[in-house]
Design an enzyme around this catalytic site. Structure first.
Site, short mmCIF file in Angstrom:
data_model
loop_
_atom_site.label_atom_id
_atom_site.label_comp_id
_atom_site.label_asym_id
_atom_site.label_seq_id
_atom_site.Cartn_x
_atom_site.Cartn_y
_atom_site.Cartn_z
N LYS A 280 51.83 19.08 16.48
CA LYS A 280 52.01 19.86 15.25
C LYS A 280 51.37 19.15 14.05
CE LYS A 280 56.09 21.94 17.22
NZ LYS A 280 57.53 21.99 17.36
N GLN B 179 62.89 19.71 14.77
CA GLN B 179 62.42 19.67 16.16
C GLN B 179 63.60 19.70 17.14
OE1 GLN B 179 59.09 19.75 17.29
NE2 GLN B 179 60.08 19.99 19.27
N ASP C 71 59.90 28.23 12.24
CA ASP C 71 60.14 28.50 13.66
C ASP C 71 60.59 29.95 13.91
OD1 ASP C 71 59.53 26.39 15.36
OD2 ASP C 71 61.34 25.27 14.85
#
Ligand code: NAP
Length: 262
Positions: free
Chosen positions: A45, A89, A112
Site C-alpha cells: 500500500k 490494517q 476500506d
C-alpha cells in the site's frame, strides 16, 4: 488484458488524476499487528501510494495497544483535517474487536469501505467488479455464484453482482458438495473467497465460457496459492498471485481518490 496489464494502465490514469488535484492526497495506515502478511500488505500500500504521488504515512502502534487507546487514535484521525482518508490494517490483536473499530472510523474517511454508512465499497469486491466491467464480462441476467459469505468479501461481492442484475447465489461451509456441484456447473461468473488452498478442484465442472475469480490467498513454503486449482478450461480465470490482490490494492487507491473528489 491480463490483470497486471490492466492495473499498470489504470495506475497511469490515476497518477495523472492525482497530479491534477489542487492539494496533495494524504493517507494514513494504522498498524498494530506485526505478522508477515500484514507487513507485506502495508508495504504494498505504501509502494502504491508513492508510485501514484499520494502522501502516505504509517502510524505504528504497539501490538499491546488497548481498544480504548486505538479508538482515541481513530478519533484523532477522524478530526485531523490534514488526513483525507485512513485504514486500520486488519487483522487486529485479540484484545480489539474488529467490528467496533470498523464502526469508529468516520464514513467520510473510510478508505476500506467497511463502515455501513460509507459511500465506498470494500476494496476486494469493488476491484473485482471494475476488472469484470473492463473485460466486458456480461453480467445482466447471468448466473453468478459467490462462495464465502464474509463481511469484507463474500457479502459485498454478492451485493455488487446483484446491483448489476446477476442471478446471485451465495454458498458457504454448510453447502453440500452436490449442491455446490450443481450451482457451479450452471454458473457464468464464480467468485471464490474461502481461504482453502485449491478447494475448487477437478471434482467440479464449469462452462467453457465461465469467468472464475479466485480471491483466496493461501501461503505455504512454495509461495501463494488460490482457492481454485489453476488452469481450468474457462474463458477467464484470475491467477494467484498476480490477480485479485492487485485489484484490491488498486481499488484502495481509487477509493482514496473518490474521498477527495467524490
Ligand atoms: P473468512 O472471513 O474466513 O470467510 C471464509 C468464508 O468461506 C466463510 O463464509 C465460510 O463459510 C466459507 N467457507 C469455509 N470453508 C468452506 C467450504 N469448505 N465450502 C464453502 N465455503 C466455505 O475469509 P475472507 O476474509 O472472506 O477471505 C477469504 C479468502 O480470501 C482468504 O484466503 C483471504 O486471505 C482471501 N482474501 C484475499 C484478498 C485479496 O485481496 N486477494 C482480500 C481479502 C481476502 P461460513 O460462513 O459458513 O463459515
Amino acid at each position: 488484458m491480463t490483470i497486471k496489464e490492466y492495473v499498470k494502465a489504470r495506475k497511469v490514469e490515476l497518477k495523472n488524476e492525482i497530479a491534477s488535484l489542487k492539494e496533495p492526497l494524504n493517507f494514513v495506515i494504522v498498524q498494530l499487528n506485526e505478522d508477515e502478511a500484514s507487513k507485506a500488505y502495508i508495504r504494498g500500500k505504501l509502494k502504491d501510494s508513492e508510485e501514484l504521488g499520494i502522501k502516505a504515512r504509517l502510524l505504528k502502534l504497539p501490538v499491546s495497544t488497548s481498544q480504548e487507546e486505538l479508538l482515541k487514535e481513530i478519533d484523532k484521525l477522524n478530526h485531523d483535517k490534514s488526513v483525507d482518508g485512513f485504514i486500520v490494517q486488519m487483522p487486529l490483536p485479540k484484545q480489539i474487536d474488529e467490528e467496533t473499530v470498523k464502526l469508529a472510523i468516520s464514513p467520510d474517511k473510510d478508505v476500506d469501505g467497511f463502515h455501513p454508512l460509507s459511500k465506498l465499497n470494500p476494496c476486494t469486491p469493488q476491484g473485482i467488479m471494475n476488472y469484470l466491467k473492463h473485460e466486458n464480462v456480461q453480467l445482466l441476467g447471468k448466473n453468478a455464484v459467490v462462495i464465502g459469505r464474509s463481511n469484507i468479501v463474500g457479502k459485498p461481492m454478492a451485493k455488487l453482482l446483484l446491483k448489476e442484475s446477476c442471478n446471485v447465489t451465495v454458498l458457504h461451509s454448510k453447502t453440500s458438495f452436490e449442491d455446490m456441484y450443481r450451482y457451479l456447473e450452471n454458473a457464468d461468473i464464480v467468485v471464490v473467497a474461502i481461504g482453502k488452498q485449491h478447494f475448487i478442484g477437478d471434482k467440479f465442472k464449469f462452462k467453457e465460457s465461465a469467468v472464475l475469480v479466485d480471491v483466496g490467498i493461501n501461503r505455504d513454503e512454495n509461495g501463494l496459492h488460490g482457492d481454485i486449482v489453476p488452469d481450468r478450461k474457462v474463458a477467464i480465470q484470475t491467477p494467484v498471485p498476480g490477480g485479485v490482490g492487485l485489484l484490491t490494492r488498486l481499488a484502495l487507491m481509487e477509493n482514496l481518490l473518490k474521498i477527495k473528489r467524490p
